[in-house]
Write an enzyme that holds these catalytic residues in place. Structure first.
Site, PDB file in Angstrom:
ATOM      1  N   CYS A 104      -3.251  -4.889  -3.019  1.00 40.10           N
ATOM      2  CA  CYS A 104      -2.330  -4.276  -2.064  1.00 40.10           C
ATOM      3  C   CYS A 104      -2.714  -4.641  -0.638  1.00 40.10           C
ATOM      4  O   CYS A 104      -3.903  -4.712  -0.302  1.00 40.10           O
ATOM      5  CB  CYS A 104      -2.356  -2.746  -2.173  1.00 40.10           C
ATOM      6  SG  CYS A 104      -2.232  -2.079  -3.845  1.00 40.10           S
ATOM      7  N   CYS A 105      -1.714  -4.879   0.180  1.00 46.70           N
ATOM      8  CA  CYS A 105      -1.894  -4.884   1.619  1.00 46.70           C
ATOM      9  C   CYS A 105      -0.709  -4.121   2.206  1.00 46.70           C
ATOM     10  O   CYS A 105      -0.080  -3.327   1.502  1.00 46.70           O
ATOM     11  CB  CYS A 105      -2.019  -6.302   2.168  1.00 46.70           C
ATOM     12  SG  CYS A 105      -0.537  -7.319   1.988  1.00 46.70           S
ATOM     13  N   LYS A 106      -0.396  -4.333   3.447  1.00 45.55           N
ATOM     14  CA  LYS A 106       0.669  -3.556   4.085  1.00 45.55           C
ATOM     15  C   LYS A 106       1.996  -3.712   3.359  1.00 45.55           C
ATOM     16  O   LYS A 106       2.677  -2.721   3.079  1.00 45.55           O
ATOM     17  CB  LYS A 106       0.803  -3.979   5.543  1.00 45.55           C
ATOM     18  CG  LYS A 106       1.877  -3.236   6.318  1.00 45.55           C
ATOM     19  CD  LYS A 106       1.909  -3.698   7.762  1.00 45.55           C
ATOM     20  CE  LYS A 106       2.991  -2.974   8.552  1.00 45.55           C
ATOM     21  NZ  LYS A 106       3.016  -3.415   9.967  1.00 45.55           N
ATOM     22  N   ALA A 132       0.835  -1.204   0.000  1.00 47.19           N
ATOM     23  CA  ALA A 132       0.000   0.000   0.000  1.00 47.19           C
ATOM     24  C   ALA A 132       0.871   1.255   0.000  1.00 47.19           C
ATOM     25  O   ALA A 132       1.775   1.384   0.832  1.00 47.19           O
ATOM     26  CB  ALA A 132      -0.912  -0.002   1.226  1.00 47.19           C
TER      27      ALA A 132
END
Length: 818
Positions: free
Chosen positions: A702-704, A228
């Site tokens: 997206c993630c972290k 992200a």
């Protein structure tokens, strides 16, 4: 064969000669001593396709259907498109895996999965930072050239310049450090907190699935996976950009201070006008010189063409100053000069100024609009501004007379209406056929340049004064917000450019896609998996602003003149143009509009659904309003794109879409799910992704850090596509997930690496107990990730894990995808 548990060796001939083509081997430790288990090797025959038909599936020794998984180190593929130099110039270090799965009619489908890094992870941030340094240096110079100011404003200017110079130095240091990076072509998650790499996206990769079915057309499915976009180095203690920008603007609006308030729209407008001035002034001077050159050659046709170009650019130049902001900014600057008197202003008349005419303004020291000064001549600007248009009309009238005297005035359409208006101005000019055209046009061109220079000087100073207000209000907070926004935007832009180039390459020979590209633009759908809890709230706020800022980006496709096909970025913070270079053969296949340089626009949308245990806490004890508002806002943007798509695309193209997929129905379903406010509603992700694919869009997940949650989502999406679009056998859905998500190394019949998998119903939501998420990441190497249950405390198992971690050829590399 060898593994980190041990090794066993055999001859292929012995395997083929065995009665059942099965060998049972002893697995020994690396020193060749102790037997630690057994391993069974069998022969599996691939179904061969002949004349469009596939053999029945070969069964394994237990009489069950089996899938085949093979690793390949080279990016070989059935499609030759993957090997084009254009795509290879931006992708690097591909890791491939081949699968064979049965279809519902007991045929074989073949899947090739490829994961590639992108050198754009570092190239785009370096291009962008270079542009931002130039922009800031230019702004600082304009502040210095603002002229003499009263002591109050001069002190503010000096303070602003000090901070701005420090910011430029910091950008230059970051660019220098980035230029030294020569190792990996992507930023790992462990580096997300490094200051020198904060402009670089985390784990930017292409995840591609190539499906070859026995009866269906080959298909490619691409997903760009990236962490992200967020300012990890600056942290999230005070929230992300969405909150920080709102708080900053509220304080500017409501706090008393001795500055003139300009709304964000007016500030952006000032930057736009300044940019237009800097672009148009040299263009007009160039076309004026070309007009004189045509006059010296005594060429009527060339003279008319040069006049046409000069008229068009000058009209754009004059139009740029019609905005009321320029007039009001001139008055504000006048009062800031030495001896200027600041008085309480009347109610603002400008519709763009954000103030209420119904409620009386509170007693504050700040100035809500431009102050009035009795000695200021407001009509002076009108006269200076109008002189440019009058000068152009004189030139048009003179050219008309020169061509008419030369006997070439018939059919002249180069002057148009402006020529008609300008005849009265040119009547007083006495022309002599025997004289040189150059001598008669030169004084008029010189007058035009002088008038234009006067306008530019006044306008640039007044609009620079507008920018001074924003910078002077809150130092260094406003500059730190600019830095944070630049960081987040840089990460988002790197992913967008990568996705655009890959999409263009994949669909280069699709006429419908190319028409959609220049007629409507492309939808870019981001699937966010961040929770609305703790620091990830700030990440989501950063991500929402960064993705929204991508609307400022346009693409332009040009023909490459050398082997360097890396994209080039031009523009400023409010409007960037990314130039994508194509080799000549590929460029020639494009529609005329694109080849002529038409700007191609993108429409980014973000849908976020938190799926981890932190989201469970947020939904039970916290607040999910941020996620709900983001999803609702972006649904409206997606619906607007769909409306434009239906209006502008040809009816036959739209009917093709409607026959196969009811996009309207999918949109309605998506809206219902967003409004339902259901916990961990992963249906939102599936619907948004499906709509994006049906609209020829670019997909992001997206993630972290683009590892655990991202890989879960991508692999589930891939298996769902195989099931829904390519008739994957229903009994092999979970097995396909097993193949794509885990590495099984068997010792003594016990699974060494346990599968990080989903429930059998294919949902991302974990059980309420939360034990599903008790996963400990060990080490990622090559294309594979190994996980084990966090509850395991078996000593032998832990010793094996330690050996595994200490193995020298294991390196941290990639996400859990295969």
């Amino acid at each position: 064969m060898r593994s980190f548990l041990g090794y066993a060796s055999f001859k292929v001939g012995d395997l083929l000669k065995s009665k059942e083509q099965v060998l049972t081997l002893s697995l020994r430790t690396s020193d060749g001593g102790k037997v630690v288990g057994t391993i069974q090797v069998s022969v599996v025959k691939m179904g061969e396709i002949e004349d469009g038909e596939a053999d029945h599936i070969t069964t394994d020794v237990q009489g069950q259907k089996c899938a085949l998984v093979c690793e390949c180190t080279a990016p070989e593929t059935v499609s030759r498109k993957d090997n084009l130099p254009f795509l290879n110039a931006v992708l690097k270090n591909p890791v491939c895996k081949l699968y064979r799965f049965p279809t519902s009619d007991n045929k074989w489908m073949r899947i090739r999965e490829q994961m590639s890094e992108s050198i754009l992870s570092f190239h785009i941030p370096k291009e962008l930072i270079s542009l931002q340094i130039k922009e800031d240096l230019c702004r600082n110079q304009e502040l210095k050239e603002l002229g003499e100011l009263s002591p109050h404003w001069d002190n503010l200017r000096k303070n602003v310049l000090t901070h701005c110079d420090q910011m430029v130095n910091m950008y230059q240091d970051i660019l220098t450090e980035l230029s030294k990076e020569t190792g990996s072509s992507f930023k790992s998650s462990s580096s997300k907190g490094e200051k020198t790499l904060e402009f670089v996206p985390i784990n930017l990769h292409l995840q591609r699935m190539h499906v070859h079915s026995p009866h269906l057309k080959d298909a490619l499915y691409d997903v760009i996976t990236v962490g992200a976009p967020a300012a990890h180095f600056q942290g999230f203690k005070n929230g992300g950009l969405r909150k920080l920008l709102h708080r900053f603007e509220t304080e500017r609006r409501n706090t008393g201070y001795q500055f003139i308030y300009y709304s964000p729209e007016n500030t952006a407008k000032a930057k736009e006008v300044l940019s237009n001035i800097n672009q148009l002034q040299p263009l007009i001077a160039t076309h004026a010189d070309l007009l004189l050159n045509s006059a010296s050659q005594h060429s009527p046709d060339s003279l008319k063409n040069s006049l046409k170009m000069l008229s068009e650019k000058t009209e754009l130049f004059v139009h740029a100053f019609k905005d009321q902001l320029v007039r009001s900014a001139l008055l504000a600057l006048y009062t800031a000069r030495p001896g200027g008197v600041l008085k309480k202003p009347p109610s603002p008349k400008n519709s763009t100024e954000e103030s209420s005419s119904q409620d009386p303004p509170p007693p504050m020291r700040r100035q809500d609009s431009i102050p009035h000064h009795s000695d200021y001549d407001e009509e002076e600007w009108d006269r200076v501004w109008a002189h440019v248009g009058k000068s152009l009309n004189c030139i048009i009238a003179m050219v008309d007379k020169l061509i008419e005297r030369d006997g070439s005035g018939e059919g002249d359409d180069g002057s148009g209406k402006d020529g008609e208006k300008g005849h009265s101005l040119g009547d007083s000019v006495i022309t002599h056929p025997q004289e040189d055209w150059y001598e008669q046009l030169y004084p008029l061109i010189l007058t035009l340049k002088d008038c234009m220079g006067e306008v530019v000087n006044r306008a640039k100073q007044s609009l620079t004064f507008v920018l001074l207000q924003e910078l002077a209000y809150s130092l260094p907070q406003c500059l730190m917000l600019t830095l944070r926004r630049d960081v987040v935007f840089s990460q988002a832009l790197a992913g967008l450019v990568c996705g655009f180039i890959i999409k263009l390459h994949t669909s280069l020979y699709d006429p419908g896609f190319l028409e959609q590209l220049h007629t409507v633009g492309l939808i870019v759908q981001y699937e966010g998996l961040l929770s609305t809890y703790s620091e990830e709230i700030g990440m989501l706020e950063d991500m929402a602003v960064g993705i929204s800022d991508l609307k400022k980006v346009a693409f332009k496709i040009t023909e490459a003149t050398s082997n360097d096909v890396l994209p080039v970025i031009t523009g400023r913070r409010e409007h960037y143009v990314v130039e994508v270079k194509l080799p000549g053969r590929m460029f020639e296949s494009l529609p005329l509009q694109i080849k002529e340089g038409q700007l191609l626009h993108v429409y980014p949308v973000l849908f976020n659904v938190g799926i981890n245990e932190q989201q469970t806490l947020a939904e039970r004890f916290g607040d999910v309003s941020l996620q709900e508002s983001i999803n609702q806002e972006n649904f409206e943007l997606l619906k607007e794109y769909y409306t434009v798509f239906m209006e502008k695309m040809p009816p036959d193209y739209i009917s093709h879409f409607q026959e196969q997929n009811d996009l309207k129905g999918l949109l309605e379903n998506l809206q219902q799910n967003i409004q339902a406010k259901k916990r961990k509603n992963v249906e939102i992700m599936w619907l948004a992704a499906t709509i994006c694919r049906k609209l020829n869009g670019i997909r992001f997940t997206c993630c972290k850090s683009a590892k655990d949650r991202t890989s879960m989502s991508v692999t589930l999406e891939q298996c769902s596509i195989l099931r829904d679009e390519h008739q994957l056998h229903k009994d092999f859905f979970i097995r396909a997930l097993d193949c794509m998500r885990s590495v099984m190394v068997l010792g003594g019949g016990r699974g060494f690496a346990e599968l990080f998998a989903l429930p059998s119903d294919g949902q991302s939501q974990p059980p309420d107990s939360g034990c599903f998420w008790n996963i400990t990441k060990l080490r990622i190497f090559g294309p594979c990730a190994v996980y084990h249950s966090g509850g395991s405390r078996d000593p032998e198992f832990l010793r094996t894990l330690q050996k595994f971690q200490d193995t020298h050829w294991i390196k941290e590399k990639k996400k859990l995808v295969f």
